[in-house]
Motif scaffolding. Structure first.
Motif, mmCIF file in Angstrom:
data_model
loop_
_atom_site.group_PDB
_atom_site.id
_atom_site.type_symbol
_atom_site.label_atom_id
_atom_site.label_comp_id
_atom_site.label_asym_id
_atom_site.label_seq_id
_atom_site.Cartn_x
_atom_site.Cartn_y
_atom_site.Cartn_z
ATOM 1 N N ILE A 100 0.982 -1.078 -0.099
ATOM 2 C CA ILE A 100 -0.346 0.150 0.026
ATOM 3 C C ILE A 100 0.522 1.154 0.215
ATOM 4 N N ASP A 101 1.841 0.968 0.420
ATOM 5 C CA ASP A 101 3.170 2.745 0.935
ATOM 6 C C ASP A 101 3.180 2.839 -0.046
ATOM 7 N N LEU A 102 4.623 1.465 -0.907
ATOM 8 C CA LEU A 102 4.684 1.432 -2.058
ATOM 9 C C LEU A 102 4.132 2.597 -3.576
ATOM 10 N N LEU A 103 2.716 2.154 -3.777
ATOM 11 C CA LEU A 103 2.406 2.211 -4.207
ATOM 12 C C LEU A 103 1.602 3.430 -4.301
ATOM 13 N N VAL A 104 1.156 4.226 -2.583
ATOM 14 C CA VAL A 104 1.160 5.246 -2.806
ATOM 15 C C VAL A 104 2.300 6.211 -3.687
ATOM 16 N N PRO A 110 2.453 14.023 -3.756
ATOM 17 C CA PRO A 110 2.056 14.914 -2.441
ATOM 18 C C PRO A 110 1.225 16.452 -2.719
ATOM 19 N N GLY A 111 0.760 16.338 -1.919
ATOM 20 C CA GLY A 111 -0.311 18.071 -2.493
ATOM 21 C C GLY A 111 -1.237 17.535 -3.302
ATOM 22 N N ALA A 112 -1.076 16.880 -4.123
ATOM 23 C CA ALA A 112 -1.358 17.009 -5.361
ATOM 24 C C ALA A 112 -2.434 16.460 -6.336
ATOM 25 N N ASP A 113 -2.057 14.679 -5.761
ATOM 26 C CA ASP A 113 -2.889 13.612 -6.333
ATOM 27 C C ASP A 113 -3.456 13.286 -4.929
ATOM 28 N N ALA A 114 -5.565 12.304 -5.039
ATOM 29 C CA ALA A 114 -5.803 12.195 -4.192
ATOM 30 C C ALA A 114 -5.780 10.355 -3.885
ATOM 31 N N VAL A 115 -6.168 9.889 -3.142
ATOM 32 C CA VAL A 115 -6.749 8.804 -3.202
ATOM 33 C C VAL A 115 -7.685 8.459 -2.787
ATOM 34 N N LEU A 116 -8.342 7.079 -3.185
ATOM 35 C CA LEU A 116 -10.149 6.678 -2.807
ATOM 36 C C LEU A 116 -10.436 6.226 -2.103
ATOM 37 N N VAL A 117 -10.788 5.447 -0.717
ATOM 38 C CA VAL A 117 -11.317 4.846 0.136
ATOM 39 C C VAL A 117 -12.533 4.506 0.039
ATOM 40 N N THR A 118 -13.431 3.672 0.259
ATOM 41 C CA THR A 118 -14.988 3.434 0.690
ATOM 42 C C THR A 118 -15.057 2.606 1.760
ATOM 43 N N ALA A 126 -5.922 5.248 4.041
ATOM 44 C CA ALA A 126 -5.640 6.832 4.471
ATOM 45 C C ALA A 126 -5.014 7.000 5.320
ATOM 46 N N VAL A 127 -3.361 6.493 5.957
ATOM 47 C CA VAL A 127 -2.955 6.663 6.855
ATOM 48 C C VAL A 127 -1.588 6.182 6.395
ATOM 49 N N SER A 128 -1.218 5.782 4.761
ATOM 50 C CA SER A 128 -0.355 5.901 4.109
ATOM 51 C C SER A 128 -0.457 7.352 2.810
ATOM 52 N N ALA A 129 -2.009 7.492 2.305
ATOM 53 C CA ALA A 129 -2.454 8.395 1.723
ATOM 54 C C ALA A 129 -1.738 9.787 3.121
ATOM 55 N N ARG A 130 -2.021 9.822 3.780
ATOM 56 C CA ARG A 130 -2.089 11.168 4.839
ATOM 57 C C ARG A 130 -0.503 11.301 4.949
ATOM 58 N N LYS A 165 -5.559 8.930 -8.123
ATOM 59 C CA LYS A 165 -4.937 8.552 -8.912
ATOM 60 C C LYS A 165 -5.014 7.335 -8.357
ATOM 61 N N ILE A 166 -4.990 6.642 -7.433
ATOM 62 C CA ILE A 166 -5.245 4.777 -7.099
ATOM 63 C C ILE A 166 -6.741 5.094 -6.708
#
Length: 375
Positions: A100-104, A110-118, A126-130, A165-166
């Motif tokens: 998960i961390d590697l993919l993010v 950083p500061g531009a792209d987002a990940v989507l969760v459900t 969310a932790v890795s993204a933040r 992006k993810i």
């Protein structure tokens, strides 16, 4: 075991674009760290990695003073056979969390792209993204009378407008327990092609009557699958997981990975645990767990104070109670520890109960049926 080895999509279907187009532009030609084990060299005297020439007294076999292979071929081959992919499509790492961390880090700016969760879903997305400085966009699961529903149309629309992006999907869901339709995942990947990766976390798929999406990667190259040996294979302490994806993306992730991510003792244990006899034993344990899950599901439904027991194809049940605090306290007083989910959005009355042995599951029922856990 219930995981179905997926077959490749027909070669006649058009091949989707390379997923490298979704990787951060500054990392596409990133070489990464070149360790002493990066070059495949043969020798009699090894003096290239600044390792100790003397053994540690605790190293009985004399194997631990050497750095391990970053991606041991035996382990990689065994995992690829287990999941139905080519070895070059698989990266082994420290549990699914490292994947998960590697993919993010590799995909999101950083500061531009987002990940989507459900939500509700596994919190590490969310932790890795933040931690990486990426936004988290939530398209919540819908809680219907018959269970949880993933709104794929809303996900596709959000990807188109939110610089996602993810897309992280958990199938079966944690903590919800529902598998996602394979066809819907494939359709979503086609819809967001060129915009986002669709990452499907199949940590609990062994317990489900569902087919893996690994076989979709051959044509839909923006699909990524996560697997782990922590659940069905009972190797949680070994911390071994896999990222399965297009070979080009795997090669890029490998360059972003730490130099020596896999401890040699854990690798050896995992190789043994993936032998034919061990896999047969695991399949039998999974069948027992599924039977126990279905029995516990039926017994919980008839108890006073139980509001909702959600259908599950994982090794746990999500349960709503009239008084979840009382139930949690009473179970704990009886020595039974369950997962308190009341801090999660829309789960303020819910506990997650992992499937144990028949005796352990009976202890849960005894506490609730005796009135100890009643509201």
């Amino acid at each position: 075991m219930s995981t179905v080895i997926a077959t490749r999509t027909s070669a006649a279907a058009p091949l989707s674009p390379s997923p490298l187009a979704l990787v951060r532009e500054d990392l596409r030609d990133f070489a990464g760290y070149r360790s002493a084990r990066s070059d495949k060299l043969d020798g009699r005297i090894w003096l290239n990695a600044n390792e100790s020439a003397w053994l540690n007294p605790a190293d009985r076999d004399g194997d631990l003073r050497r750095y391990p292979d970053p991606q041991p071929p035996r382990l990689r081959a065994a995992l690829a056979d287990l999941y139905g992919c080519a070895p070059e499509q698989l990266l082994a790492g420290r549990g699914s969390d490292e994947g998960i961390d590697l993919l993010v880090r590799a995909v999101c700016r950083p500061g531009a792209d987002a990940v989507l969760v459900t939500s509700p879903t596994f919190g590490m997305y969310a932790v890795s993204a933040r931690l990486h400085g990426s936004r988290v966009v939530d398209v919540p699961l819908r809680d219907e009378a018959w269970g949880w529903y993933c709104d794929f149309a809303a996900i596709a629309a959000t990807v188109a407008t939110q610089d996602v992006k993810i897309v992280f999907l958990c199938s079966p869901g944690n903590p919800t327990g529902e598998p996602l339709p394979r066809e819907a995942i494939a359709a979503l990947a086609r819809q967001v092609e060129g915009r986002a990766l669709v990452v499907v976390d199949e940590a609990y798929l062994d317990y489900a009557d569902a087919e893996s999406v690994v076989g979709l990667i051959a044509q839909q190259r923006n699909i990524v699958v996560l697997h782990t040996l922590s659940k069905a294979h009972a190797l949680a302490a070994a911390r071994l997981g896999s990222v399965i994806a297009d070979a080009e993306l795997i090669a890029l992730l490998r360059r972003c990975q730490a130099p020596y991510p896999l401890p040699a003792p854990c690798v050896e244990l995992a190789v043994q645990a993936l032998s034919v006899p061990a896999r047969a034993a695991t399949a039998a344990h999974v069948a027992d767990a599924c039977q126990q899950r279905d029995t516990l599901y039926r017994r919980l439904q008839g108890l006073s104070g139980v509001r909702t027991v959600y259908p599950s194809q994982a090794n746990f049940l999500l349960v709503r109670f009239d008084d979840a605090q009382c139930v949690f306290d009473r179970l704990l007083a009886a020595g039974v520890v369950v997962r308190d989910l009341r801090a999660a959005a829309r789960l303020d009355d819910a506990l997650r109960i992992s499937i144990g042995t028949p005796e352990q599951n009976a202890a849960v029922i005894d506490v609730l049926a005796s009135g100890q856990g009643a509201a």
